[in-house]
Design a protein around this motif. Structure first.
Motif, PDB file in Angstrom:
ATOM      1  N   TRP A 144       0.855  -1.188   0.000  1.00 43.84           N
ATOM      2  CA  TRP A 144       0.000   0.000   0.000  1.00 43.84           C
ATOM      3  C   TRP A 144       0.895   1.244   0.000  1.00 43.84           C
ATOM      4  O   TRP A 144       2.121   1.134   0.024  1.00 43.84           O
ATOM      5  CB  TRP A 144      -0.957   0.010   1.199  1.00 43.84           C
ATOM      6  N   GLY A 145       0.301   2.418  -0.045  1.00 44.21           N
ATOM      7  CA  GLY A 145       1.106   3.641  -0.119  1.00 44.21           C
ATOM      8  C   GLY A 145       1.850   3.707  -1.436  1.00 44.21           C
ATOM      9  O   GLY A 145       1.282   3.517  -2.507  1.00 44.21           O
ATOM     10  N   ASP A 146       3.140   3.967  -1.368  1.00 41.97           N
ATOM     11  CA  ASP A 146       3.950   4.064  -2.578  1.00 41.97           C
ATOM     12  C   ASP A 146       4.047   2.730  -3.310  1.00 41.97           C
ATOM     13  O   ASP A 146       4.380   2.688  -4.503  1.00 41.97           O
ATOM     14  CB  ASP A 146       5.362   4.563  -2.237  1.00 41.97           C
ATOM     15  N   SER A 198       1.556   0.825  -3.914  1.00 41.42           N
ATOM     16  CA  SER A 198       0.275   0.600  -4.589  1.00 41.42           C
ATOM     17  C   SER A 198       0.215   1.440  -5.859  1.00 41.42           C
ATOM     18  O   SER A 198       0.681   2.586  -5.878  1.00 41.42           O
ATOM     19  CB  SER A 198      -0.881   0.990  -3.658  1.00 41.42           C
ATOM     20  N   HIS A 225      -1.743   4.242  -4.868  1.00 43.78           N
ATOM     21  CA  HIS A 225      -1.286   4.798  -3.599  1.00 43.78           C
ATOM     22  C   HIS A 225      -2.377   4.724  -2.516  1.00 43.78           C
ATOM     23  O   HIS A 225      -2.583   5.682  -1.750  1.00 43.78           O
ATOM     24  CB  HIS A 225      -0.808   6.244  -3.769  1.00 43.78           C
ATOM     25  N   ASP A 242      -4.202   3.964   0.945  1.00 38.62           N
ATOM     26  CA  ASP A 242      -3.652   4.001   2.301  1.00 38.62           C
ATOM     27  C   ASP A 242      -3.863   2.646   2.989  1.00 38.62           C
ATOM     28  O   ASP A 242      -4.496   1.733   2.435  1.00 38.62           O
ATOM     29  CB  ASP A 242      -4.263   5.135   3.116  1.00 38.62           C
ATOM     30  N   THR A 261      -3.920  -3.055  -4.401  1.00 46.37           N
ATOM     31  CA  THR A 261      -2.909  -3.584  -3.472  1.00 46.37           C
ATOM     32  C   THR A 261      -1.944  -4.558  -4.128  1.00 46.37           C
ATOM     33  O   THR A 261      -0.974  -4.980  -3.499  1.00 46.37           O
ATOM     34  CB  THR A 261      -3.585  -4.337  -2.311  1.00 46.37           C
ATOM     35  N   THR A 294      10.247  -2.742   2.144  1.00 49.24           N
ATOM     36  CA  THR A 294       8.857  -2.322   2.332  1.00 49.24           C
ATOM     37  C   THR A 294       7.899  -3.496   2.249  1.00 49.24           C
ATOM     38  O   THR A 294       6.943  -3.591   3.021  1.00 49.24           O
ATOM     39  CB  THR A 294       8.474  -1.275   1.273  1.00 49.24           C
TER      40      THR A 294
END
Length: 248
Positions: A125-127, A129, A132, A134, A185, A204
Motif C-alpha cells: 500500500w502507499g507508494d 500501490s 497509492h 492508504d 494492493t 517495504t
C-alpha cells in the motif's frame, strides 16, 4: 496426510512461481509495455488459470486449498479437522516461500533483473500501490476480496454444487478479484502468496506483509459466516436401502 501436505506445498509453490512470475514480468520487467490494463489482465488470468488447472490436478488429493485463508474458511465450515488445517498452513507457507525463491533464482539469470528495482510481485500500500491506497483502504480491500473468493470456494465445493465445474468457478473467481485488486494492493487474498515474495524482496514488502496475512484471514472468517447464513444447503447423504429379511 503426507500426500495431502505434499500436494498443498507443491500447489502453492506452482501458484507463486507461475502467477507471481507473470506479475513480475508484467510490472517489474515491463513486458506488457506501457499498457497498465494489459499487465492487469495478464496477471489476473495467470492466477485464475493456474488455480483452475490445479483444482483438477490436486483437488482429489488435498482439496487444492493452496491458500491459508481458504483453509481457515474450510475449517470454520467444519469440513477439515484442526490438526489437518495446521498441517495445511505449514505446507502452504513453505510452498509460498519456496516458490518465491525458485522464481527469484530464475529471474536472477537475467541482466535486467535487480531485486530492489524489479521486485517479485509483492503486495503493498502507499507508494507500493499503483493508486497509492492508504493502509485502511488496503485492509478493507483485502477483506472484501478474500471474503468473496472464499465464499465462492465454499459454495462451489459444497455437496450441493456440481463438482465437475468447481475448478472453472473457482478459477474465474480468483481472476475476478485480481482484476480489481491488482491496481489497489497487488491483490493478496492469499497470505502464503504474499509472504513468499516479501521474504525474498525484504524492505517495504516485508514490513507491510502483516496486513496481507491478517486481512485475508479476516475475510475468510467473514466468508465462512456468510456461507453458513446464505450458502447453498448441503445435500443429505441418503441412507442405504433397508434389506428385508428373506422369507425362510
Amino acid at each position: 496426510m503426507y500426500r495431502r501436505i505434499a500436494a498443498e506445498l507443491m500447489g502453492t509453490l506452482l501458484l507463486v512461481y507461475f502467477a507471481v512470475g507473470v506479475a513480475t514480468l508484467s510490472f517489474g520487467f515491463g513486458v506488457a509495455g506501457r499498457s497498465l490494463s494489459a499487465g492487469v489482465v495478464a496477471t489476473a488470468l495467470a492466477f485464475g488459470l493456474v488455480l483452475l488447472v490445479l483444482v483438477y490436478a490436486i483437488g482429489p488429493i488435498s482439496g487444492c486449498h493452496i491458500n491459508p485463508a481458504v483453509t481457515l474458511g474450510v475449517l470454520l465450515a467444519r469440513r477439515i479437522p484442526p490438526l489437518d488445517a495446521v498441517g495445511y498452513w505449514i505446507a502452504q507457507f513453505a510452498g509460498g516461500i519456496l516458490g518465491a525463491l525458485l522464481l527469484w533464482a530464475t529471474f536472477s539469470g537475467s541482466p535486467l533483473y535487480a531485486r530492489s528495482v524489479t521486485g517479485l510481485g509483492a503486495d503493498g500500500w502507499g507508494d507500493a500501490s499503483l493508486i497509492h491506497i492508504d493502509m485502511g483502504g488496503a485492509f478493507l480491500t483485502e477483506v472484501v476480496l478474500t471474503a468473496l473468493f472464499v465464499f465462492i470456494v465454499l459454495s462451489m465445493t459444497s455437496t450441493a454444487a456440481i463438482p465437475s465445474v468447481a475448478g472453472v468457478g473457482i478459477g474465474l473467481a480468483l481472476t475476478t478479484v485480481h482484476l480489481i485488486g491488482i491496481p489497489i494492493t497487488g491483490t493478496s487474498v492469499n497470505p502464503a502468496r504474499s509472504l513468499g515474495p516479501a521474504v525474498v524482496v525484504g524492505g517495504t514488502a516485508l514490513s507491510q506483509v502483516w496486513l496481507f496475512i491478517v486481512a485475508p484471514l479476516v475475510g475468510a472468517v467473514v466468508a465462512a459466516a456468510l456461507h453458513g447464513f446464505v450458502g447453498p444447503p448441503e445435500k443429505e447423504t441418503p441412507l442405504p436401502p433397508v434389506q428385508e429379511d428373506e422369507a425362510p
